[in-house]
Design a protein around this motif. Structure first.
Motif, PDB file in Angstrom:
ATOM      1  N   LYS A 196     -23.657  11.340  26.571  1.00 10.28           N
ATOM      2  CA  LYS A 196     -23.875  12.649  27.160  1.00 10.28           C
ATOM      3  C   LYS A 196     -22.794  13.548  26.650  1.00 10.28           C
ATOM      4  CE  LYS A 196     -24.355  12.973  31.690  1.00 10.28           C
ATOM      5  NZ  LYS A 196     -24.156  12.817  33.185  1.00 10.28           N
ATOM      6  N   CYS A 197     -21.999  13.166  25.637  1.00 13.06           N
ATOM      7  CA  CYS A 197     -20.936  14.105  25.125  1.00 13.06           C
ATOM      8  C   CYS A 197     -21.741  14.584  23.813  1.00 13.06           C
ATOM      9  CB  CYS A 197     -19.628  13.373  24.818  1.00 13.06           C
ATOM     10  SG  CYS A 197     -19.088  12.828  26.485  1.00 13.06           S
ATOM     11  N   TYR A 198     -21.314  15.818  23.338  1.00  8.46           N
ATOM     12  CA  TYR A 198     -21.836  16.693  22.103  1.00  8.46           C
ATOM     13  C   TYR A 198     -20.730  17.395  21.587  1.00  8.46           C
ATOM     14  CZ  TYR A 198     -26.422  15.767  24.457  1.00  8.46           C
ATOM     15  OH  TYR A 198     -27.598  15.284  25.256  1.00  8.46           O
ATOM     16  N   SER A 199     -20.645  17.147  20.221  1.00 11.92           N
ATOM     17  CA  SER A 199     -19.601  17.883  19.459  1.00 11.92           C
ATOM     18  C   SER A 199     -19.825  17.761  18.033  1.00 11.92           C
ATOM     19  CB  SER A 199     -18.057  17.361  19.822  1.00 11.92           C
ATOM     20  OG  SER A 199     -17.903  15.959  19.377  1.00 11.92           O
ATOM     21  N   PRO A 200     -19.184  18.516  17.109  1.00 10.59           N
ATOM     22  CA  PRO A 200     -18.838  19.875  17.408  1.00 10.59           C
ATOM     23  C   PRO A 200     -19.731  20.868  17.447  1.00 10.59           C
ATOM     24  CG  PRO A 200     -18.049  19.241  15.254  1.00 10.59           C
ATOM     25  CD  PRO A 200     -18.962  18.212  15.620  1.00 10.59           C
ATOM     26  N   GLY A 201     -19.439  22.185  17.119  1.00  9.98           N
ATOM     27  CA  GLY A 201     -20.425  23.081  16.821  1.00  9.98           C
ATOM     28  C   GLY A 201     -20.982  23.702  18.305  1.00  9.98           C
ATOM     29  N   VAL A 202     -20.181  23.754  19.257  1.00 11.00           N
ATOM     30  CA  VAL A 202     -20.534  24.192  20.673  1.00 11.00           C
ATOM     31  C   VAL A 202     -19.999  25.685  20.893  1.00 11.00           C
ATOM     32  CG1 VAL A 202     -20.927  22.093  21.416  1.00 11.00           C
ATOM     33  CG2 VAL A 202     -18.656  23.126  21.893  1.00 11.00           C
ATOM     34  N   TYR A 203     -19.186  26.324  19.936  1.00  8.65           N
ATOM     35  CA  TYR A 203     -18.652  27.586  20.544  1.00  8.65           C
ATOM     36  C   TYR A 203     -19.326  28.577  19.661  1.00  8.65           C
ATOM     37  CZ  TYR A 203     -14.570  25.761  23.005  1.00  8.65           C
ATOM     38  OH  TYR A 203     -13.642  25.121  23.952  1.00  8.65           O
ATOM     39  N   PRO A 204     -20.258  29.362  20.230  1.00  8.81           N
ATOM     40  CA  PRO A 204     -20.885  30.486  19.519  1.00  8.81           C
ATOM     41  C   PRO A 204     -20.077  31.712  19.274  1.00  8.81           C
ATOM     42  CG  PRO A 204     -21.609  30.467  21.983  1.00  8.81           C
ATOM     43  CD  PRO A 204     -20.874  29.319  21.555  1.00  8.81           C
ATOM     44  N   LEU A 205     -19.109  31.888  18.232  1.00 11.20           N
ATOM     45  CA  LEU A 205     -18.387  32.863  18.030  1.00 11.20           C
ATOM     46  C   LEU A 205     -18.542  33.655  16.752  1.00 11.20           C
ATOM     47  CD1 LEU A 205     -15.103  30.778  19.079  1.00 11.20           C
ATOM     48  CD2 LEU A 205     -16.111  32.706  20.246  1.00 11.20           C
TER      49      LEU A 205
END
Length: 357
Positions: free
Chosen positions: A175-184
């Motif tokens: 259920k955990c996802y990373s990285p690439g989760v900050y749309p900046l």
């Protein structure tokens, strides 16, 4: 069409959260607009004061803001606005509204999905929550409960995800996802070819987990032989966000000795503006940055900093004096870091894959 509700984090002028309130829905629409109508749910906090000392937000104000979000969402469940298959995305997973949405979804029979980004929390002993609340069962169990309530838990780095899983004894890592989760994505706009000044910048908070005293000691060490090199802590300046970005574009080096860092947006903003980063080879920095921008640290780094100070001072001087020679390393790393850690592409693909199951 189903709705993607973005439950935002309070938009403070001195944080990226202000930009997120504007851009996050647009980026979500770009990625998921064919399957969702995107709607932002902001909160209200009358007279929201400045952030509590040592924190990114105001402890009372953030509760007021999130409580108003919960109230709005409750009315939406009550009047039939929320439909089966809708998705609630929390740009800060540490939001008690997660529990309210799960409660209403379960008891009304309106099956909705939820995801959220974990920035930090009690699970990190160097975060203000972890260091202040200490070993309290209520905080541990609250975060575990939020994790279970969310269908998807997103983390900005492997370091942050692994710390969460280990500290909270999570047995469902799928259920955990990373990285690439900050749309900046807008950080790309900071890239420039402006002339640089001999400035070393410290863009972090001025409290213990960011170790500003090390920056002070390095300033004294460097300026004994190179008084022309300036050292600036941005939080001691009264910069607007625009002024802050323009200042970064004039600097040559960004320095960090952080005890706590799960991603490091300020460091990457400075790097994108043209600053050569000098960061410790630990925490999230280890997976994000490559040579020559990391320095080795051992467990005694903070207690015996005098042993490390001469080498770090020399590295700062070297980067300042040979800026153009090192800039090629910066340019070769920027695109990789941006696409891997400071883009929401992977996160939105993970959401699409989840709802398509």
């Amino acid at each position: 069409m189903r709705t993607l509700y973005i439950v935002d984090i309070e938009p403070l002028d001195n944080r990226y959260t202000k930009q997120w309130q504007r851009y996050f829905p647009q980026i979500a629409e770009k990625h998921l607009g064919d399957v969702f109508t995107v709607q932002n749910i902001s909160g209200e906090a009358e007279g929201y004061d400045a952030p509590t000392a040592g924190a990114f937000f105001n402890f009372a104000g953030t509760c007021e803001y999130k409580a108003s979000q919960a109230s709005k969402i409750a009315k939406m469940f009550g009047d039939g606005t929320v439909k089966k298959g809708d998705y609630f995305f929390f740009t800060d997973a540490w939001n008690q509204t997660v529990h309210f949405v799960k409660y209403m979804s379960e008891l009304t029979g309106i099956k909705v999905y939820m995801g959220g980004i974990w920035h930090a929390g009690w699970y990190d002993p160097t975060d203000i929550l972890g260091s202040t609340i200490e070993n309290k069962a209520w905080a541990r169990d609250l975060e575990r409960s939020m994790f279970h309530a969310l269908d998807q838990n997103f983390f900005g780095s492997e370091h942050n995800k692994n710390l969460f899983i280990k500290t909270l004894d999570i047995t469902q890592p799928s259920k955990c996802y990373s990285p690439g989760v900050y749309p900046l994505e807008w950080i790309k706009n900071l890239r420039n070819n402006q002339p640089k000044k001999n400035i070393v910048v410290f863009p972090h908070r001025l409290n213990n987990d960011k170790a500003p005293w090390i920056f002070d000691e390095l300033r004294e060490e460097v300026r004994r032989t190179h008084p022309e090199i300036e050292f600036v802590k941005t939080q001691e300046q009264n910069f607007s966000k625009e002024q802050y970005y323009e200042f970064l574009k004039s600097c040559k080096v960004i320095f960090s000795a952080n005890r706590h860092e799960n991603l490091g947006i300020g460091t990457f903003e400075a790097m994108s503006a043209g600053c050569l980063p000098i960061v410790p080879d630990k925490l999230s920095y280890r997976e994000i940055y490559q040579s020559p921008f990391k320095y080795a640290v051992d467990e005694d780094f903070y207690s015996n900093f005098a042993l490390y100070k001469p080498a770090l001072a020399n590295q700062i001087i070297d980067f300042i004096e040979n800026y153009e020679s090192y800039r090629i390393h910066l340019e070769t790393q920027l695109d990789r870091i941006q696409s891997t850690f400071f883009s929401g592409d992977k996160m939105f693909k993970d959401i699409r894959s989840f709802i398509d199951k």
